[in-house]
Design a protein around this motif. Structure first.
Motif: not given
Length: 201
Positions: A71-76, A81-82, A87-94, A125-134
């Motif tokens: 709901d805000q700007e995120v890098s394309p 980058f993540w 190594r352990f979890a992947r991110v993808y976007r819809t 990993v889930a908590q680290i990903f929130v830091r990645h978003l920030r």
């Protein structure tokens, strides 16, 4: 500690393992496609089951999955980058979501202790990903302040249940509750980070 091997899991098995780790484990979904709804450090996630065992005794793999509604700007390239650094979890976007997924495979036989260890990795990993978003949001803010332009993410429709932010203030995404979840997230502050969960980052 038991050294007995398990090569399949059931919904009950995964619920037991999550509860042993101190996490909620609520059965949701349908009989054909069950899910388990849980949360860690205020981050909603669900467990999806993958390959059915040939003997019908359960599944040989499952996936931890945490959906975040943009709901805000995120890098394309936030997912690329993540994925390059972790190594352990992947991110993808819809169109309107970022999804963080981590597979757990028990085919061939693993111990319960191994699955519990991977559950702990997922929690990190889930908590680290929130830091990645920030961090991503902070970089975009500095870029725009310097006169650059950033693409604006498509706003997602409101979820049926309240969807509080995944973090405080200017976080780049808010978490969408898993299907059939009735409880929203709290704020996830004081995030920790472990070397084994962050790969080469």
């Amino acid at each position: 500690m038991s050294t007995d091997l398990i090569s399949t899991v059931t919904t009950g098995t995964v619920q037991e393992l999550l509860r042993e780790a101190g996490l909620e484990a609520r059965l949701a979904g349908t009989t054909e496609q069950p899910q388990i709804v849980s949360a860690v450090a205020g981050i909603n996630f669900n467990v999806r089951f993958g390959t059915p065992a040939k003997d019908g005794s359960g599944w040989t793999d499952f996936t931890f999955s945490a959906p975040f509604t943009v709901d805000q700007e995120v890098s394309p390239v936030i997912g690329a980058f993540w994925n390059r650094r972790n190594r352990f979890a992947r991110v993808y976007r819809t169109q309107d979501q970022l999804l963080l997924d981590m597979d757990v495979i028990v085919a061939g036989g693993v111990t319960r202790a191994h699955v519990k260890y991977l559950t702990a990795v997922w929690a990190d990993v889930a908590q680290i990903f929130v830091r990645h978003l920030r961090a991503d949001h902070a970089v975009l803010a500095r870029y725009k302040a310097a006169g650059g332009k950033a693409a604006t993410a498509t706003s997602a429709p409101k979820a049926a249940a309240p969807a509080p932010t995944a973090g405080a203030g200017s976080d780049a995404a808010r978490q969408r509750p898993p299907a059939n979840a009735t409880r929203g997230n709290g704020k996830s502050d004081g995030l920790g980070e472990k070397a084994h969960a962050s790969g080469s980052s």
